[in-house]
Every structure is written in C-alpha cells, then in structure tokens.
Design an enzyme around this catalytic site. Structure first.
Site, PDB file in Angstrom:
ATOM      1  N   CYS A  44      27.951  -3.194   0.177  1.00 26.09           N
ATOM      2  CA  CYS A  44      28.303  -4.612   0.037  1.00 26.09           C
ATOM      3  C   CYS A  44      29.816  -4.779  -0.031  1.00 26.09           C
ATOM      4  CB  CYS A  44      27.665  -5.185  -1.230  1.00 26.09           C
ATOM      5  SG  CYS A  44      26.140  -6.094  -0.937  1.00 26.09           S
ATOM      6  N   HIS A  96      25.043 -13.817  -3.185  1.00 26.74           N
ATOM      7  CA  HIS A  96      23.768 -13.589  -3.866  1.00 26.74           C
ATOM      8  C   HIS A  96      23.427 -14.631  -4.924  1.00 26.74           C
ATOM      9  CE1 HIS A  96      23.236  -9.922  -1.666  1.00 26.74           C
ATOM     10  NE2 HIS A  96      24.421  -9.489  -2.026  1.00 26.74           N
ATOM     11  N   ASP A 103       0.865  -1.183   0.000  1.00 28.26           N
ATOM     12  CA  ASP A 103       0.000   0.000   0.000  1.00 28.26           C
ATOM     13  C   ASP A 103       0.898   1.228   0.000  1.00 28.26           C
ATOM     14  OD1 ASP A 103      -1.706   2.072   0.489  1.00 28.26           O
ATOM     15  OD2 ASP A 103      -2.794   1.078   2.113  1.00 28.26           O
ATOM     16  N   ARG A 150      24.291   1.090  -2.316  1.00 28.64           N
ATOM     17  CA  ARG A 150      24.131  -0.296  -1.850  1.00 28.64           C
ATOM     18  C   ARG A 150      25.333  -1.150  -2.280  1.00 28.64           C
ATOM     19  NH1 ARG A 150      24.341  -3.015   0.996  1.00 28.64           N
ATOM     20  NH2 ARG A 150      23.135  -4.724   1.857  1.00 28.64           N
TER      21      ARG A 150
END
Lengths: 283, 109
Positions: A244, A203, A71, A240
């Site tokens: 990392c 990842h 939402d 980001r």
C-alpha cells in the site's frame, strides 16, 4: 456489446437488490457450512471515529472469489495450513523440540490470533504473532528465527489463524498498548508518498469506490494472512502494508519495523468485532 | 520431483444410482512455466503437470492436457454420473516423469 453488458448489469442489480455496483456485496460467509463468520457489523467501536460500520474485505471481492472462501477445499490458503501442520510436528533446533512438544495440538492456540498484536509484558514491547513465533524458535527450540515473509513463517501464522476462525478480533488498545495505538493512528491519517495518500483516504473515505479497477475495501486485517489470486500465495499483514505504501509512491517501511508494528495495532483495532478469517482469499 | 506435491480430492462417499456428482481436485504444484528467468538471467526450466485424468471403474471420465499458462496448484471441478458403486482413480502426470495417484470410492445408497 456495450448495450448487452449494460443490460446484463441492470438485470444483476435488479436480481441482487444492490443499490450500486460499488457497495460492498450483501452476503453472508459460512465456512464449510458450519463456521459462521462475522464479516459485517452495524456499528464500529467508538474509538474508531471514521467508521460507522465494519466490513471484512471479503464483501468487496467478486462472487467467485467469495465462494472460494466458503469451502476449505476451494481455499488455496489451506495448502499452507497443511504445510504448517507438518512443520508444527517437526522438531528443529538444538533443543530437539517441535511446536507440538510444548503446545500439543495447534487448536490449543485457539483465540491467540484474535488478540494480536499484544503487549509482551516480559519483553516490555509490542509483539506481533510473527515475533511470538520467532521467540519460541530461538529461545525454546534453539532454532534459527524465520524471516517475516518466509513461507514457513507465513504458513505458521495461517495455521494459528485457522484455529481461531470465527472468533471476533479483540485487540487491546489501552494500558501499555496505548502509545503504539496512538502512533499507529497518527500514521493511518498521515499522507505518504508522491501521491500524498493516507490509509484513510482510500480505506475510510472511499471504501466501496473503485480506484481504477480496484474495489477499495476498508483495509481490515482480520483475514490475514491472505491468499491473493494475483500472486498465488499467502501474504503477511506487513507485506500488504508495504504494498500500500509503495503504491502511494513512497519509500516504505520494512516488515517488522516499529512503524508497521504500531500500524498493525491500530489497523487490527479497527477490525475489533469482525471474525478472525485467515487464511482468507482475496484478489 | 517438484517439492511438496500433494494431490487432494473431494468426492461424495454416497450417491443414488444415476446421480450426477460434483468432483473437486487440487494438486499443490509450482507449475513453473519455463518463461521466467532467475536473478542471473537464466531461464528457469519448465516444470508443470502436463496431464490429468480421472477414471471410474476403468472407464475414462476426463482426460486433460495442461499447458504452461495454467497457474500454480491446478484445480479441477467436474461432474460425473454414477450408475454403480466403484472407485474413482485420479492421475496427474508431471513433466519430470513423476505420476501422482489418488483414489476415492463411492457407494450407491
């Protein structure tokens, strides 16, 4: 206490039918009850050898965090979108132009985020969304360039992502993009830092597993910019990446560096097929 | 006044008599705790929303005291029973004396 916790978790596994705690949550993302998002594909593109299927980072977050993205009222990233809408209509620079002067409504840029980064033929180099925004500012508006992580810049990328939500990522990797993609791929599999970790170690090899308290995702960037609950603000793709690489205890590259631009091309292509989700909510 | 403070409220526009509705509110605010220091080591002064209230037709629904540990952009979600048509009034009180207000009306259908 421990027994209670255990009993609780057994009950929850039975309820949701999850195989283990570590797997990405089986869930479906529909925003505002109308925008259906592709957050999971059964098959990754062939050129991504290490992935059989793709998951948006959304699947790796807690149920509460996932709900925040359902939402727009609950998504704190929307505050940035609102702020960017104001900037969009505000003239700046010597030409007296705003974004709206050329582009009209932000919705006219629908689809742009899905193909970023993109090779800029006129400039002869790979361009990220941030670079296109700054070109508009310096060349068309006569305004000062924004810094990569300036609030205005990140907010504007949020607005441009917002109008593309639901469209599958479709970043070109062939033609002039190929050398960037190759370089990014090489970086993805290169071990960095004192911990000698490559992007792939976490990842690709270990997504779904925990690294201490952190639930490792596939490191997809379709949801950027991302509102992170941990720093209560929107985070750019490159900041980001920086986080990392810092976590591997390496000297990092800078936001906007050729290394990160190449990495962004490659990592974005790993998400080709997932919906543009930004601004998303993560922890 | 803190910059870019903007209240937002989500209330259903219609309800049946006696229905319990969910109300969501959010105000963009830095909520500076007063515990942090700037680059030169000086304390950044506290600047928070310290009180939030909601009234329905003059009757209090909720009255909240906010403390400095509450993070930026405070969000409240709560329920209220609606017996008649009327107006919800939301008020946020800032440390600097500013008061931010928002109203939403609801109809009994």
């Amino acid at each position: 206490m421990k027994i209670r916790t255990l009993a609780g978790s057994v009950a929850l596994v039975a309820l949701t039918g999850m195989a283990t705690w570590a797997d990405p949550a089986e869930d479906k993302l529909v925003i505002n009850g109308e925008i259906e998002m592709i957050t999971h594909t059964e098959k990754a593109p062939d050129y991504i050898e290490g992935l059989s299927e793709q998951y948006s980072g959304w699947h790796f977050r807690d149920a509460d965090t996932r709900d925040m993205e359902r939402d727009d009222f609950d998504n704190p990233g929307m505050l940035a979108v609102d702020a960017a809408k104001e900037v969009w209509n505000t003239a700046d620079g010597t030409e007296g132009k705003s974004c709206a002067s050329c582009h009209g409504e932000p919705e006219s840029l629908r689809g742009v985020r899905a193909v970023m980064p993109k090779f800029n033929e006129a400039k002869g180099e790979m361009y990220t969304l941030e670079m296109y925004i700054n070109d508009c500012r310096t060349e068309r508006m006569g305004a000062e360039a924004w810094g990569w992580n300036d609030a205005d810049m990140v907010n504007m990328t949020a607005l441009i992502s917002y109008v593309s939500r639901g469209i599958p990522m479709n970043v070109a990797i062939d033609g002039p993009a190929a050398p960037y993609w190759e370089k990014g791929k090489e970086m993805y599999y290169t071990r960095y830092g004192q911990l000698e970790l490559s992007c792939a170690n976490c990842h690709e090899d270990n997504y779904g597993n925990y690294i201490r308290a952190d639930h490792l995702s596939q490191g997809q960037i379709n949801g950027f910019p991302t509102y992170r609950l941990k720093n209560a603000r929107l985070n750019s793709i490159h900041s980001r990446f920086k986080g990392c690489i810092r976590d591997t205890r390496a000297e990092t590259f800078k936001e906007g560096s050729p290394e990160f631009i190449a990495l962004e091309v490659y990592v974005a292509s790993r998400g080709n097929g997932l919906s543009v989700e930004g601004p998303s909510v993560r922890n | 006044m803190a910059d870019n403070v903007k209240p937002r409220v989500k209330v259903p526009s219609k309800a049946s008599a006696g229905e319990v509705v969910t109300i969501k509110t959010l105000i963009s605010h830095p909520m500076e705790s007063g515990q942090r220091k700037d680059k030169d080591g000086n304390i950044i002064p506290r600047s928070i929303i310290n009180r939030f209230t909601c009234d329905f037709n003059g009757q209090n629904v909720i009255d909240v005291t906010l403390e400095p540990a509450i993070s930026t952009n405070p969000y409240f979600e709560f329920e209220a029973r609606v017996d008649q048509s009327g107006e919800f009034k939301f008020t946020w009180y800032d440390d600097d004396g500013s008061v931010y207000e928002e109203t939403k009306s609801i109809e009994i259908a």
